[in-house]
Design an enzyme around this catalytic site. Structure first.
Site, PDB file in Angstrom:
ATOM      1  N   ASN A  13      -8.874   0.898   2.221  1.00 59.30           N
ATOM      2  CA  ASN A  13     -10.743   1.056   3.082  1.00 59.30           C
ATOM      3  C   ASN A  13     -11.904   0.994   2.608  1.00 59.30           C
ATOM      4  O   ASN A  13     -12.628   0.630   3.106  1.00 59.30           O
ATOM      5  CB  ASN A  13     -10.626   2.330   3.776  1.00 59.30           C
ATOM      6  CG  ASN A  13     -10.969   3.512   2.545  1.00 59.30           C
ATOM      7  OD1 ASN A  13     -12.111   3.237   2.976  1.00 59.30           O
ATOM      8  ND2 ASN A  13     -10.502   4.341   1.614  1.00 59.30           N
ATOM      9  N   SER A  53     -12.213   7.225  -0.254  1.00 60.75           N
ATOM     10  CA  SER A  53     -12.700   8.381  -1.736  1.00 60.75           C
ATOM     11  C   SER A  53     -13.877   7.774  -2.755  1.00 60.75           C
ATOM     12  O   SER A  53     -14.086   8.327  -3.971  1.00 60.75           O
ATOM     13  CB  SER A  53     -11.972   7.221  -2.593  1.00 60.75           C
ATOM     14  OG  SER A  53     -10.174   7.165  -2.481  1.00 60.75           O
ATOM     15  N   HIS A 100       0.729  -1.109  -0.095  1.00 58.62           N
ATOM     16  CA  HIS A 100       0.236  -0.121   0.280  1.00 58.62           C
ATOM     17  C   HIS A 100       1.033   1.503   0.260  1.00 58.62           C
ATOM     18  O   HIS A 100       1.745   1.250   0.561  1.00 58.62           O
ATOM     19  CB  HIS A 100      -0.759  -0.034   1.472  1.00 58.62           C
ATOM     20  CG  HIS A 100      -1.386   1.406   1.242  1.00 58.62           C
ATOM     21  ND1 HIS A 100      -1.762   2.647   1.146  1.00 58.62           N
ATOM     22  CD2 HIS A 100      -3.155   1.030   0.990  1.00 58.62           C
ATOM     23  CE1 HIS A 100      -2.772   3.060   1.622  1.00 58.62           C
ATOM     24  NE2 HIS A 100      -3.881   2.142   0.868  1.00 58.62           N
ATOM     25  N   SER A 114      -9.856   0.860  -3.742  1.00 54.48           N
ATOM     26  CA  SER A 114      -9.628   1.394  -2.304  1.00 54.48           C
ATOM     27  C   SER A 114      -9.407   0.225  -1.069  1.00 54.48           C
ATOM     28  O   SER A 114     -10.161  -0.752  -0.696  1.00 54.48           O
ATOM     29  CB  SER A 114     -10.401   2.068  -2.468  1.00 54.48           C
ATOM     30  OG  SER A 114     -10.628   2.304  -0.804  1.00 54.48           O
ATOM     31  N   GLU A 166       0.737   4.057   1.606  1.00 55.39           N
ATOM     32  CA  GLU A 166       0.989   4.516   3.078  1.00 55.39           C
ATOM     33  C   GLU A 166       2.175   4.103   3.489  1.00 55.39           C
ATOM     34  O   GLU A 166       2.846   4.763   3.497  1.00 55.39           O
ATOM     35  CB  GLU A 166      -0.305   4.925   3.501  1.00 55.39           C
ATOM     36  CG  GLU A 166      -0.348   4.895   4.939  1.00 55.39           C
ATOM     37  CD  GLU A 166      -1.338   4.808   5.814  1.00 55.39           C
ATOM     38  OE1 GLU A 166      -1.272   4.293   6.624  1.00 55.39           O
ATOM     39  OE2 GLU A 166      -2.519   4.495   5.380  1.00 55.39           O
TER      40      GLU A 166
END
Length: 288
Positions: free
Chosen positions: A223, A265, A127, A221, A129
């Site tokens: 999340n 998002s 990911h 995505s 992040e």
């Protein structure tokens, strides 16, 4: 028929700020080329609209193509310290919209790494992040995303553990218990962001009350994928869709209580389109 919407759904603060900043840069009309490092959010509709207005996506391996004076938007996922240094030397105008929650994780990692602690990141190693956070300790972090991986950690004298901001709380806690067995002197920070936790809790609660659950968000995505996992534990009829076009009569025809949530998002208009399509398919006005 009832349509119930999760109390917390859609854009989080960090994503909303990033999108607003991108459109503000477009409105300046100063003639400079604008890029985002990777997709600014995992939402194809927003990416397409930005592209039409001149904001192009560029990947890290393509950064040599940038020239002095170009603008580069650092998305909410954040990037490594080395990348900031590279961009400064190249004369690129950096517009940094790293999410404050992610920036907090970066600062913790940077501080404790320079205090001599090993760094453990609980999250998805692929990911953006996590890749960015790892860049604040010279890419030396141990990255684990399961209890099994945590058991594979070496015995460490002292370490600092942090969480990817979009983790499910129980996932973090379960892995942390194993990490505690592996580190003599452990400092840990639950860096799951408040907005993520509220969204997950709201989805969990709502999915227990409905006949069918729709989780709206980009297929890539992180999340949104986690929201789907949470919902399908409570509601077997859980669907992950990107937009209203994916909705079919088959998904809703036998259900009277319909739940809707959305990832960080997902713009409000996409959520509204889905709700309108559900009403159309059911031939009713419905209730929220």
């Amino acid at each position: 028929m009832k349509i119930l919407i999760a109390e917390y759904a859609g854009f989080c603060f960090g994503v909303k700020r990033a999108i607003e900043t991108a459109y503000q840069e477009i409105e300046k009309g100063d003639g400079k080329k604008i890029y985002t490092l990777g997709e600014i959010i995992h939402n194809p509709q927003v990416i397409s609209d930005l592209s039409k207005k001149g904001v192009n996506v560029i990947e890290e391996e393509e950064l040599d193509k940038l020239t002095e004076g170009d603008k580069l938007i650092i998305r909410s996922h954040g990037v490594s310290k080395k990348l900031y240094d590279f961009l400064a030397k190249k004369g690129i105008e950096v517009i940094d919209v790293t999410c404050p929650f992610v920036k907090k994780v970066q600062n913790i990692v940077y501080e404790y790494y320079h205090k001599g602690y090993s760094i453990i990141i609980v999250g998805d190693r692929n990911h953006p992040e996590v890749i960015g956070v790892n860049g604040w300790c010279d890419d030396t972090a141990y990255v684990v995303n399961s209890i099994e991986e945590a058991y594979e950690l070496p015995q460490l004298e002292k370490a600092c553990a942090v969480a990817q901001t979009t983790l499910i709380e129980k996932h973090w806690k379960d892995i942390l218990e194993v990490i505690k067995l592996k580190v003599k002197d452990l400092i840990f920070f639950n860096t799951i962001c408040d907005a993520t936790q509220k969204r997950q809790d709201a989805a969990d609660e709502l999915s227990k009350k409905v006949d069918v659950m729709f989780v709206i968000g980009g297929k890539h995505s992180s999340n949104t994928q986690k929201l789907k996992k949470i919902c399908e534990k409570n509601c077997k009829n859980t669907f992950h869709i990107e937009d209203a076009e994916e909705l079919t009569l088959e998904m809703v025809k036998d259900h009277e209580i319909i739940g809707v949530t959305a990832g960080a998002s997902t713009p409000d208009y996409v959520i509204e389109d889905v709700i309108e399509k559900i009403r159309f398919l059911k031939g009713e006005d419905g209730n929220e």
